[in-house]
Design a protein around this motif. Structure first.
Motif, PDB file in Angstrom:
ATOM      1  N   ALA A  46      50.689  44.657 -24.738  1.00  0.00           N
ATOM      2  CA  ALA A  46      51.545  44.952 -26.157  1.00  0.00           C
ATOM      3  C   ALA A  46      52.711  44.063 -26.220  1.00  0.00           C
ATOM      4  N   ASP A  47      52.973  43.809 -27.608  1.00  0.00           N
ATOM      5  CA  ASP A  47      54.148  42.979 -27.879  1.00  0.00           C
ATOM      6  C   ASP A  47      55.148  43.180 -28.912  1.00  0.00           C
ATOM      7  N   GLY A  48      54.970  44.246 -29.747  1.00  0.00           N
ATOM      8  CA  GLY A  48      55.186  44.389 -31.152  1.00  0.00           C
ATOM      9  C   GLY A  48      56.251  45.791 -31.119  1.00  0.00           C
ATOM     10  N   ILE A  49      57.411  45.506 -31.483  1.00  0.00           N
ATOM     11  CA  ILE A  49      58.373  46.750 -31.792  1.00  0.00           C
ATOM     12  C   ILE A  49      58.796  46.998 -33.130  1.00  0.00           C
ATOM     13  N   GLN A  50      58.398  48.392 -33.478  1.00  0.00           N
ATOM     14  CA  GLN A  50      58.879  48.638 -34.971  1.00  0.00           C
ATOM     15  C   GLN A  50      60.106  49.011 -35.039  1.00  0.00           C
ATOM     16  N   PRO A  51      60.594  49.108 -36.449  1.00  0.00           N
ATOM     17  CA  PRO A  51      62.020  49.377 -36.704  1.00  0.00           C
ATOM     18  C   PRO A  51      62.505  50.875 -35.951  1.00  0.00           C
ATOM     19  N   ARG A  52      61.922  51.813 -36.165  1.00  0.00           N
ATOM     20  CA  ARG A  52      61.930  53.018 -35.568  1.00  0.00           C
ATOM     21  C   ARG A  52      62.483  52.857 -34.017  1.00  0.00           C
ATOM     22  N   THR A  53      61.649  52.352 -33.557  1.00  0.00           N
ATOM     23  CA  THR A  53      61.655  51.968 -32.095  1.00  0.00           C
ATOM     24  C   THR A  53      62.888  51.294 -31.760  1.00  0.00           C
ATOM     25  N   ILE A  54      63.239  50.220 -32.546  1.00  0.00           N
ATOM     26  CA  ILE A  54      64.480  49.743 -32.044  1.00  0.00           C
ATOM     27  C   ILE A  54      65.464  50.536 -32.036  1.00  0.00           C
ATOM     28  N   GLU A  55      65.654  51.470 -33.152  1.00  0.00           N
ATOM     29  CA  GLU A  55      66.636  52.770 -33.253  1.00  0.00           C
ATOM     30  C   GLU A  55      66.644  53.387 -32.035  1.00  0.00           C
ATOM     31  N   VAL A  56      65.318  53.880 -31.554  1.00  0.00           N
ATOM     32  CA  VAL A  56      65.353  54.855 -30.133  1.00  0.00           C
ATOM     33  C   VAL A  56      65.958  53.588 -29.078  1.00  0.00           C
ATOM     34  N   LEU A  57      65.426  52.714 -29.011  1.00  0.00           N
ATOM     35  CA  LEU A  57      66.086  51.728 -27.854  1.00  0.00           C
ATOM     36  C   LEU A  57      67.479  51.666 -27.877  1.00  0.00           C
ATOM     37  N   HIS A  58      68.182  51.448 -29.019  1.00  0.00           N
ATOM     38  CA  HIS A  58      69.709  51.500 -29.281  1.00  0.00           C
ATOM     39  C   HIS A  58      70.205  52.661 -28.979  1.00  0.00           C
ATOM     40  N   SER A  59      69.579  53.746 -29.188  1.00  0.00           N
ATOM     41  CA  SER A  59      70.237  55.117 -28.772  1.00  0.00           C
ATOM     42  C   SER A  59      70.323  55.313 -27.448  1.00  0.00           C
ATOM     43  N   TYR A  60      69.464  54.497 -26.672  1.00  0.00           N
ATOM     44  CA  TYR A  60      69.477  54.461 -25.125  1.00  0.00           C
ATOM     45  C   TYR A  60      70.557  53.279 -24.568  1.00  0.00           C
ATOM     46  N   GLY A  61      71.012  52.608 -25.416  1.00  0.00           N
ATOM     47  CA  GLY A  61      71.787  51.368 -24.944  1.00  0.00           C
ATOM     48  C   GLY A  61      70.914  50.214 -24.540  1.00  0.00           C
ATOM     49  N   LYS A  65      69.304  43.330 -25.452  1.00  0.00           N
ATOM     50  CA  LYS A  65      68.280  42.075 -24.863  1.00  0.00           C
ATOM     51  C   LYS A  65      67.188  41.873 -25.864  1.00  0.00           C
ATOM     52  N   LEU A  66      66.556  43.023 -26.247  1.00  0.00           N
ATOM     53  CA  LEU A  66      65.406  43.002 -27.260  1.00  0.00           C
ATOM     54  C   LEU A  66      65.777  42.157 -28.458  1.00  0.00           C
ATOM     55  N   LEU A  67      66.935  42.506 -29.137  1.00  0.00           N
ATOM     56  CA  LEU A  67      67.336  42.081 -30.216  1.00  0.00           C
ATOM     57  C   LEU A  67      67.450  40.431 -30.161  1.00  0.00           C
ATOM     58  N   ALA A  68      68.121  40.054 -28.920  1.00  0.00           N
ATOM     59  CA  ALA A  68      68.498  38.745 -28.722  1.00  0.00           C
ATOM     60  C   ALA A  68      67.325  37.761 -28.420  1.00  0.00           C
ATOM     61  N   GLU A  69      66.468  38.207 -27.661  1.00  0.00           N
ATOM     62  CA  GLU A  69      65.404  37.714 -27.139  1.00  0.00           C
ATOM     63  C   GLU A  69      64.180  37.496 -27.804  1.00  0.00           C
ATOM     64  N   GLY A  70      63.937  38.665 -28.497  1.00  0.00           N
ATOM     65  CA  GLY A  70      62.485  38.623 -29.286  1.00  0.00           C
ATOM     66  C   GLY A  70      62.359  37.862 -30.647  1.00  0.00           C
ATOM     67  N   ALA A  71      61.361  37.934 -31.064  1.00  0.00           N
ATOM     68  CA  ALA A  71      61.013  37.032 -32.339  1.00  0.00           C
ATOM     69  C   ALA A  71      61.317  38.250 -33.321  1.00  0.00           C
ATOM     70  N   HIS A  72      62.025  37.821 -34.403  1.00  0.00           N
ATOM     71  CA  HIS A  72      62.113  38.787 -35.545  1.00  0.00           C
ATOM     72  C   HIS A  72      61.143  38.391 -36.859  1.00  0.00           C
ATOM     73  N   LEU A  73      60.323  39.357 -37.119  1.00  0.00           N
ATOM     74  CA  LEU A  73      59.234  39.275 -38.089  1.00  0.00           C
ATOM     75  C   LEU A  73      59.931  39.685 -39.408  1.00  0.00           C
TER      76      LEU A  73
END
Length: 628
Positions: A46-61, A65-73
């Motif tokens: 797998a490779d895709g992260i949806q907007p809500r999952t970004i929110e969840v990962l942000h809530s864990y701090g 790294k995801l925002l910096a290294e991933g491709a933004h679609l």
């Protein structure tokens, strides 16, 4: 045989497993994670992260790294057959995310290994490591109701076997996008490598061919389709103008989806329209497929654009779309399954890894509350209730999407085909669902709708708290409210207290404060006596007083745990954001309260008067232990 004990044993260190393990470990829960792979996957999956999952990962701090290294679609392009049917042409481009309350107006792609590493690195900071390669060989759950009802008991027994030898390896199971142990590898014969683990709870996050699910006798209901697709991760050379946008291609040669990845990497999903000979009873004969065959199909599907593959593919696989959901997600509320173990579907919507991680994001805080003795064990029943309904909705959506993707495009010779408008309409209609921001959990003991203040805004019981800028009163610093809702196992109580400069309103707020300090209030009854005042509940006060006159001391001293917990709904100093929280959330001038679950979803919304009438106390009494 060695015997050991832990609160939670997690079998499988994929995204679902490590999400849960990290959440538990950072809260001090005794947890172990085992995985049959000798190391995490080197590529693919797998490779895709949806907007809500970004929110969840942000809530864990864990999102930086995801925002910096991933491709933004950001955009999605649509291609369909040309009028003469000899090639394809772009029909339109549109934003890739169609969800109005989304904080992140894009999706992110990054390889699964890097995403798992976000959790593994965080786990290491709490002294937790994945034990590998280890396989479970036996699972037993006690039938004794006394044991099952004993919060201190260890009613689940799992025998683990540690693999050994340099031949230990994994192979790719192309039908499910999961890794399985190579059956040719022999297990170590030394009995000292066997261990009997006694656990209070067990989580099976071990993939589509889940050993845990099979041991529990849980069935997957659904079907294999006839749609056969290939996936290739590669670095192509092409003149295709949308190679860096998510692109859906319907051609007379078959369908194709382009997913930009980190760096120059691109993932191609390619329909093998001529590959019915590959399927035999829902199984694939992968020997009939080669990367060259897959790439030749891609070249024909993308004509008149040129695409070449000068480098060997980094990873590739072939699969039949399978859409199935487990009949149940837990047994006796002691053993749970999550991720691919309980739902399988096509990867077209990019929801598989997201659904998996959000399964255990939902489960983790509930396990923490029960293990700490804060909540009744029946709280764990809501995991099956909430995530199974989501999985069924996901399969229903995926069935429509997969049929559209795999169907022929409408042309002069095929008027019954899939039209561009139909395809876009489905993605637009289901935009909130695919982004993850439109998910709404049904009524339960922790999700109770029907308040006098709900229904007129975007703060909805059963949904996650939408993004909104508010100002911290003491220094007028703007904060995104989601940044205040950290995934730390605490309930967040958002008290909307109106304009506290008004005499009538401050009288109401003082009355609420007196109620919260009374022995009968939820704050006193469900906070353990030896714990910190905010160990279970963090209260945030949100006024609507203008920043020029607002004071954090407007909230009585006995109610504010710290000056940093007092906010107001006003426009930020830069004049660009804030000032519309009450309006957007549907909160009236008289104020209200929202109880936000530790996973960021709204459990209760009511008026301040209802707080005085004991409605909020009654809500928590439905699932929490009193400490009095």
């Amino acid at each position: 045989m060695k015997d050991s004990y832990c609160d939670v044993l997690i079998i499988g260190a994929g995204p679902a497993g490590v999400m849960c393990a990290n959440a538990l470990a950072r809260e001090g829960i005794s947890v172990r994670v085992v995985d049959k792979r000798p190391e995490n996957i080197p590529a693919g999956q797998a490779d895709g992260i949806q907007p809500r999952t970004i929110e969840v990962l942000h809530s864990y701090g864990l999102a930086d790294k995801l925002l910096a290294e991933g491709a933004h679609l950001n955009m999605m392009a649509y291609y369909n057959p040309t009028p003469d049917g000899k090639g394809i042409e772009r029909t339109s481009r549109a934003p890739d995310v169609n969800a109005p309350t989304t904080r992140y107006q894009y999706k992110i792609t990054l390889n699964q290994t890097a995403i798992e590493d976000l959790f593994l690195n965080s786990m290491r900071q709490n002294g937790l490591h994945v034990e590998r390669p280890v396989i479970p060989t036996n699972l037993k759950i006690s039938d004794d109701e006394t044991v099952l009802n004993d919060s201190k008991a260890y009613p689940v027994e799992v025998t683990l076997h540690r693999l050994s030898g340099p031949e230990t390896c994994t192979m790719n199971d192309t039908s499910s996008h999961t890794n399985v142990v190579d059956p040719t590898v022999e297990l170590a014969a030394d009995n000292e490598l066997d261990e009997r683990v006694h656990a209070k709870y067990v989580l099976g996050a071990d993939g589509a061919h889940s050993w845990v699910r099979n041991q529990l006798g849980i069935k997957l209901e659904g079907e294999h389709t006839k749609h056969i697709w290939a996936v290739v991760d590669c670095v192509p050379e092409t003149n295709f103008p949308d190679i860096r946008n998510r692109t859906a291609i319907h051609s007379n040669n078959g369908s194709c989806m382009i997913i930009p990845r980190e760096g120059d990497l691109v993932r191609l999903y390619i329909q093998l329209a001529d590959a019915e000979d590959l399927a035999n009873g829902g199984r694939l004969d992968k020997s009939l497929v080669t990367p060259d065959r897959i790439m030749n199909v891609a070249k024909r599907s993308m004509y008149p654009y040129k695409i070449e593959f000068p480098h060997e593919p980094i990873w590739w696989t072939v699969y039949i779309i399978s859409q199935r959901v487990a009949t149940q997600f837990s047994v006796k509320e002691r053993v749970f399954i999550a991720g691919d173990a309980c739902h399988t579907h096509s990867p077209k919507a990019g929801l598989g890894m997201n659904a998996s991680m959000n399964d255990t994001h939902n489960l983790a805080w509930k396990l923490i509350h029960v293990l700490r003795g804060w909540a009744f064990p029946k709280l764990l029943e809501t995991y099956d209730l909430e995530r199974k309904k989501f999985a069924q909705d996901l399969i229903n959506f995926d069935r429509k999407l997969a049929d559209m993707f795999s169907g022929k495009a409408v042309t002069a010779d095929n008027m019954d085909g899939v039209s561009h408008e139909e395809f876009q309409a489905l993605l637009r209609t289901e935009g909130g669902f695919t982004a993850g921001t439109g998910i709404q959990y049904q009524p339960s003991i922790i999700t109770q709708p029907g308040s006098t203040t709900s229904g007129s805004g975007i703060l909805v019981v059963g949904q996650r708290v939408p993004p909104q800028v508010i100002l911290r009163v003491a220094d007028c610093r703007p904060f995104e409210i989601q940044d205040l809702l950290k995934s730390d196992a605490k309930w967040k109580l958002l008290f909307f207290v109106g304009d506290c400069k008004l005499e009538k309103q401050i009288a109401l707020v003082n009355a609420v404060g007196e109620h919260l300090q009374s022995p009968s209030s939820f704050l006193k009854r469900y906070t353990p006596k030896e714990a910190a005042a905010d160990a279970v509940f963090l209260i945030l006060w949100i006024a609507r007083t203008q920043k020029e006159v607002a004071d954090y001391t407007d909230v009585p001293k006995g109610l504010r745990s710290h000056w940093s917990t007092i906010y107001t709904d006003d426009v930020a100093v830069d004049g660009k954001k804030g000032g519309d929280a009450y309006e957007n959330y549907g909160i009236g001038h008289a104020g209200g309260v929202a109880a936000v679950r530790p996973d960021g979803y709204v459990g209760y919304v009511g008026s301040l008067k209802e707080v005085l009438d004991g409605h909020l106390d009654e809500y928590f009494s439905g699932f929490m232990f009193s400490s009095l």
